[in-house]
Design a protein around this motif. Structure first.
Motif, PDB file in Angstrom:
ATOM      1  N   GLU A 100       0.827  -1.206   0.000  1.00  0.00           N
ATOM      2  CA  GLU A 100       0.000   0.000   0.000  1.00  0.00           C
ATOM      3  C   GLU A 100       0.867   1.263   0.000  1.00  0.00           C
ATOM      4  O   GLU A 100       0.539   2.252  -0.653  1.00  0.00           O
ATOM      5  CB  GLU A 100      -0.940   0.024   1.222  1.00  0.00           C
ATOM      6  CG  GLU A 100      -1.869  -1.184   1.325  1.00  0.00           C
ATOM      7  CD  GLU A 100      -2.851  -1.295   0.156  1.00  0.00           C
ATOM      8  OE1 GLU A 100      -3.196  -0.259  -0.440  1.00  0.00           O
ATOM      9  OE2 GLU A 100      -3.266  -2.433  -0.154  1.00  0.00           O
ATOM     10  N   ASP A 104       0.786   4.137  -2.733  1.00  0.00           N
ATOM     11  CA  ASP A 104       0.538   5.546  -2.359  1.00  0.00           C
ATOM     12  C   ASP A 104       1.540   6.452  -3.071  1.00  0.00           C
ATOM     13  O   ASP A 104       1.190   7.502  -3.604  1.00  0.00           O
ATOM     14  CB  ASP A 104       0.716   5.759  -0.840  1.00  0.00           C
ATOM     15  CG  ASP A 104      -0.431   5.207  -0.002  1.00  0.00           C
ATOM     16  OD1 ASP A 104      -1.470   4.840  -0.564  1.00  0.00           O
ATOM     17  OD2 ASP A 104      -0.265   5.142   1.238  1.00  0.00           O
ATOM     18  N   TRP A 107       0.935   6.769  -6.737  1.00  0.00           N
ATOM     19  CA  TRP A 107      -0.193   7.669  -6.949  1.00  0.00           C
ATOM     20  C   TRP A 107       0.220   9.135  -6.758  1.00  0.00           C
ATOM     21  O   TRP A 107      -0.172  10.012  -7.536  1.00  0.00           O
ATOM     22  CB  TRP A 107      -1.355   7.276  -6.015  1.00  0.00           C
ATOM     23  CG  TRP A 107      -2.610   7.762  -6.618  1.00  0.00           C
ATOM     24  CD1 TRP A 107      -3.256   8.908  -6.319  1.00  0.00           C
ATOM     25  CD2 TRP A 107      -3.309   7.157  -7.695  1.00  0.00           C
ATOM     26  NE1 TRP A 107      -4.333   9.061  -7.154  1.00  0.00           N
ATOM     27  CE2 TRP A 107      -4.384   8.001  -8.004  1.00  0.00           C
ATOM     28  CE3 TRP A 107      -3.118   5.984  -8.432  1.00  0.00           C
ATOM     29  CZ2 TRP A 107      -5.282   7.714  -9.024  1.00  0.00           C
ATOM     30  CZ3 TRP A 107      -4.013   5.694  -9.438  1.00  0.00           C
ATOM     31  CH2 TRP A 107      -5.080   6.546  -9.728  1.00  0.00           C
ATOM     32  N   ARG A 162      -6.985   2.094  -6.290  1.00  0.00           N
ATOM     33  CA  ARG A 162      -7.085   3.529  -5.986  1.00  0.00           C
ATOM     34  C   ARG A 162      -7.727   4.300  -7.141  1.00  0.00           C
ATOM     35  O   ARG A 162      -8.290   5.378  -6.939  1.00  0.00           O
ATOM     36  CB  ARG A 162      -5.689   4.097  -5.692  1.00  0.00           C
ATOM     37  CG  ARG A 162      -5.188   3.733  -4.303  1.00  0.00           C
ATOM     38  CD  ARG A 162      -3.672   3.839  -4.236  1.00  0.00           C
ATOM     39  NE  ARG A 162      -3.171   3.656  -2.878  1.00  0.00           N
ATOM     40  CZ  ARG A 162      -3.157   2.492  -2.226  1.00  0.00           C
ATOM     41  NH1 ARG A 162      -3.638   1.415  -2.798  1.00  0.00           N
ATOM     42  NH2 ARG A 162      -2.673   2.415  -0.997  1.00  0.00           N
ATOM     43  N   GLY A 165     -11.491   5.560  -7.101  1.00  0.00           N
ATOM     44  CA  GLY A 165     -11.839   6.833  -6.472  1.00  0.00           C
ATOM     45  C   GLY A 165     -11.794   7.995  -7.445  1.00  0.00           C
ATOM     46  O   GLY A 165     -12.353   9.054  -7.174  1.00  0.00           O
TER      47      GLY A 165
END
Ligand code: GLV
Length: 328
Positions: A100, A104, A107, A162, A165
């Motif tokens: 994760e 992150d 992203w 992700r 979203g």
């Protein structure tokens, strides 16, 4: 039992080792040369190393007593695993815990390059900001665009999830399509690499480095991408031909790139750092306090297991288990 650590790892890992074995670590703030490393591991039972330490045949041969090489990383392309297996040396890594955290960062890179965050920061700091303007620092939308995920392993999947979203369409290229039970299989579309490159607005790389992925993205592949598309790499530098990337960024073949990893780390290809349409960070995909502590604990736990005669939780060369059960 003696353990050598090639660079100081977070305290959490050292604490795990305390009282369980006798350990030493390299106290300098620099990597060991091959000669220095070889001199330190001649009589050790276990080695904890970084992804920058090349643990090749020569090094493994010096470590005559070695039972485990515990990599403080999920990727293990720095270790000659086949040779370690021949020697009966267990190789372990730190999977899962950094999934994760790395997604992150991938992203964050995607958002930064699309919306020119780093350029904007320098602009403001250098005193050039003189007020709101209709066409000041225009970037590219992220929401509603197509995200192409190359390599849908743990980190690739976390990246793809992700995207929901942001109402993005997800294309992916992987050795095989996802199982139907996987929650992503409903809305992520499996395509070949060429289709992914030509249809995606953002391409993000999540494959391990091996013979089949070296320069997976080369000049011919970059030419397939849209001139408005962005490339993100948080996997391994050599998956991407960095010189070809610089050329395609200069020539407007693609719109921009954001990199956490480099082909000849820590060196950069000529011209890369002069480009304004790139965001560059220093291989920090897993670099959060929580994740690096947990990685250190895992690296230590793998060592403790092997030194106690147990199977380490994160064994890479599982073929050693078959050899072991065949002997029993
Ligand atoms: C970092 O790049 C890792 O492989 O853990």
């Amino acid at each position: 039992m003696k353990v050598y650590i090639t660079y100081k790892i977070p305290e959490a890992g050292l604490k795990r080792l305390e009282g369980k074995c006798c350990f030493n670590f390299n106290e300098q703030d620099k990597l060991l040369s091959k000669k220095e490393l070889s001199a330190r591991i001649a009589d050790v039972d276990a080695l904890i190393c970084l992804l920058e330490d090349r643990i090749d045949r020569d090094v493994l041969d010096v470590g005559e007593k070695l039972r485990i090489v515990s990599n403080f990383a999920v990727g293990y392309n720095n270790i000659d695993v086949d040779y370690a297996s021949q020697r009966g040396i267990m190789v372990t890594n730190t999977p899962g815990v950094l999934t994760e955290t790395t997604a992150d960062l991938a992203w964050a890179l995607l958002m930064s390059v699309a919306r020119r965050v780093v350029e904007g920061d320098s602009f403001v700091r250098s005193g050039k900001f003189s007020g709101w303007r209709p066409e000041l620092m225009l970037g590219s939308d992220v929401h509603g665009k197509a995200l192409g995920v190359v390599g849908l392993g743990r980190i690739g999947q976390a990246m793809a999830l992700r995207a929901a979203g942001f109402n993005m369409k997800v294309l992916y290229y992987s050795p095989s399509p996802l199982d139907r039970e996987n929650e992503l299989s409903e809305w992520a579309t499996y395509v070949d690499l060429e289709t992914l490159l030509s249809r995606s607005d953002f391409v993000t790389l999540h494959v391990p480095l091996n013979d089949s992925t070296y320069h997976l993205i080369d000049e011919s592949k970059l030419l397939l991408m849209k001139p408005t598309a962005f490339l993100i790499n948080t996997s391994r530098g050599p998956v991407l031909d960095e010189r070809a990337l610089v050329k395609s960024l200069k020539e407007g073949i693609i719109a921009g790139a954001a990199l956490d990893v480099y082909e000849n780390e820590p060196a950069l290809s000529p011209g890369l750092s002069e480009l304004s349409n790139v965001v560059l960070v220093p291989h920090v995909g897993s670099a959060t306090h929580q994740t690096r502590n947990r990685m250190a604990e895992m690296a230590a736990e793998n060592v403790i297991a092997v030194l106690s005669g147990e199977i380490p939780p994160n064994l890479v060369n599982k073929e050693l288990l078959q050899q072991r059960s065949a002997r029993l």
